[in-house]
Design a protein around this motif. Structure first.
Motif, short mmCIF file in Angstrom:
data_model
loop_
_atom_site.label_atom_id
_atom_site.label_comp_id
_atom_site.label_asym_id
_atom_site.label_seq_id
_atom_site.Cartn_x
_atom_site.Cartn_y
_atom_site.Cartn_z
N PRO A 38 2.77 -5.40 15.97
CA PRO A 38 2.60 -5.14 14.53
C PRO A 38 2.12 -3.73 14.22
O PRO A 38 2.53 -3.15 13.20
CB PRO A 38 1.60 -6.20 14.08
CG PRO A 38 0.97 -6.72 15.33
CD PRO A 38 1.98 -6.57 16.40
N LEU A 39 1.26 -3.16 15.05
CA LEU A 39 0.81 -1.80 14.79
C LEU A 39 1.96 -0.80 14.86
O LEU A 39 2.04 0.14 14.06
CB LEU A 39 -0.28 -1.40 15.79
CG LEU A 39 -1.72 -1.74 15.43
CD1 LEU A 39 -2.66 -1.30 16.55
CD2 LEU A 39 -2.13 -1.09 14.11
N TYR A 40 2.85 -0.98 15.82
CA TYR A 40 4.00 -0.08 15.92
C TYR A 40 4.91 -0.25 14.69
O TYR A 40 5.44 0.74 14.17
CB TYR A 40 4.78 -0.35 17.20
CG TYR A 40 5.97 0.56 17.35
CD1 TYR A 40 5.81 1.93 17.52
CD2 TYR A 40 7.27 0.05 17.28
CE1 TYR A 40 6.90 2.77 17.63
CE2 TYR A 40 8.37 0.88 17.40
CZ TYR A 40 8.18 2.25 17.58
OH TYR A 40 9.27 3.07 17.67
N GLN A 41 5.07 -1.47 14.23
CA GLN A 41 5.89 -1.69 13.04
C GLN A 41 5.27 -1.04 11.80
O GLN A 41 5.98 -0.46 10.97
CB GLN A 41 6.09 -3.19 12.83
CG GLN A 41 6.91 -3.85 13.92
CD GLN A 41 7.08 -5.34 13.72
OE1 GLN A 41 6.98 -5.86 12.60
NE2 GLN A 41 7.34 -6.06 14.80
N LEU B 119 0.83 -1.20 0.00
CA LEU B 119 0.00 0.00 0.00
C LEU B 119 0.87 1.26 0.00
O LEU B 119 0.59 2.21 -0.75
CB LEU B 119 -0.92 0.00 1.22
CG LEU B 119 -1.75 1.28 1.42
CD1 LEU B 119 -2.74 1.48 0.29
CD2 LEU B 119 -2.46 1.24 2.77
N ILE B 120 1.90 1.28 0.81
CA ILE B 120 2.77 2.46 0.88
C ILE B 120 3.43 2.71 -0.46
O ILE B 120 3.59 3.87 -0.88
CB ILE B 120 3.79 2.28 2.02
CG1 ILE B 120 3.06 2.42 3.37
CG2 ILE B 120 4.91 3.31 1.92
CD1 ILE B 120 3.90 2.05 4.57
N LYS C 14 6.03 6.31 8.76
CA LYS C 14 6.86 7.44 9.17
C LYS C 14 8.21 7.46 8.45
O LYS C 14 8.85 8.50 8.35
CB LYS C 14 7.06 7.41 10.69
CG LYS C 14 5.77 7.68 11.45
CD LYS C 14 5.83 7.27 12.89
CE LYS C 14 6.64 8.21 13.72
NZ LYS C 14 6.54 7.89 15.17
N GLN C 15 8.63 6.29 7.93
CA GLN C 15 9.92 6.21 7.25
C GLN C 15 9.87 6.73 5.82
O GLN C 15 10.92 7.00 5.22
CB GLN C 15 10.41 4.77 7.25
CG GLN C 15 10.87 4.26 8.61
CD GLN C 15 10.97 2.75 8.66
OE1 GLN C 15 10.84 2.05 7.65
NE2 GLN C 15 11.20 2.22 9.86
N SER C 16 8.70 6.90 5.26
CA SER C 16 8.60 7.33 3.86
C SER C 16 9.01 8.78 3.71
O SER C 16 8.67 9.63 4.53
CB SER C 16 7.17 7.14 3.34
OG SER C 16 7.08 7.59 2.01
#
Length: 269
Positions: free
Chosen positions: A129-132, A89-90, A138-140
């Motif tokens: 998993p939600l934090y991951q 998706l990202i 946030k890394q994009s």
């Protein structure tokens, strides 16, 4: 009702059109936004009035997602925790016009450490998993993301007086509750978009934290039903979510700050 004048003509896509996403899309539309809404359910899609609806399943992305993502802002509000699907998706988001994302997460990313937890404490469970998934967004470098971590969701069809039925017992009954009413969720999301508050993490929770026994007894009595029994235990594991950042950063006043003052007997929940 708050006035969000900067939503007029904003192009906003809402991924997830259920209990929270559909009324959010309606609210955004009422403030003048151009809203796309996506669901995995064809049956639910047919109920979306005056909204541009799409069928989108992040585990089976089709070309429809490209049209859905033809917006400025994306709100991601789905229960899926498939990390590979979110990566796909990202990739699609990075190829789209989207420049701002709100990812709806949960305060379950924090441990039950018997203390008060705020966003700055750095206590997130890295294996959650939600934090991951939060971290992937946030890394994009292609867009900015604000993370909204809601506590336990209550309101309307989610009446807490019905949470313990058919002989279910309340476990860890002395633990503190962390809850938020949907009527507070919607304006907070709208205000983040309206005020362009990006690259932030927010905990969203009402002010008060009665224990489970107190709260669920109160909610059951509002329905006129017998409160659930409590499982006896000497061990109490809990956390108390600090909501000060959202109140100060947004200058937000909760509609339901005290969960023990909500009139659950009314047709609110």
């Amino acid at each position: 009702m708050m006035a969000f004048t900067n939503l007029t003509n904003r192009k906003i896509s809402v991924l997830g059109g259920g209990w929270l996403g559909y009324p959010l899309a309606q609210e955004l539309k009422a403030f003048g936004a151009d809203v796309n809404i996506a669901t995995r359910s064809k049956q639910r899609l047919d109920t979306y009035n005056q909204l541009t609806g799409f069928l989108v399943d992040i585990e089976n992305l089709t070309d429809d997602v490209n049209a859905f993502l033809n917006s400025d802002v994306l709100v991601v509000n789905i229960t899926n925790k498939n990390i590979a699907a979110f990566k796909a998706l990202i990739d699609k988001i990075e190829d789209s016009p989207i420049k701002q994302v709100i990812f709806i997460s949960s305060t379950s990313v924090y441990p039950d450490n018997n203390s008060v937890i705020s966003e700055s404490d750095g206590l997130e469970l890295i294996e959650h998993p939600l934090y991951q998934i939060e971290s992937l967004f946030k890394q994009s470098d292609a867009f900015v993301t604000t993370i909204i971590r809601f506590s336990g969701l209550i309101g309307y069809e989610r009446h807490p007086g019905r949470f313990f039925r058919n002989g279910k017992v309340i476990k860890n009954a002395q633990a503190k509750v962390n809850l938020i009413h949907r009527d507070d969720c919607l304006p907070i999301i709208c205000q983040v978009i309206n005020d362009d508050i990006w690259s932030e993490d927010f905990n969203v929770c009402s002010d008060t934290h009665p224990n489970k026994k107190e709260f669920y007894t109160y909610a059951a009595q509002s329905l006129g039903v017998t409160p659930a029994a409590c499982e006896p235990t000497d061990v109490v594991a809990f956390k108390v979510i600090d909501n000060n950042k959202i109140k100060h950063r947004l200058n937000y006043r909760f509609i339901y700050p005290d969960v023990m003052a909500i009139d659950f007997s009314q047709d609110l929940c």
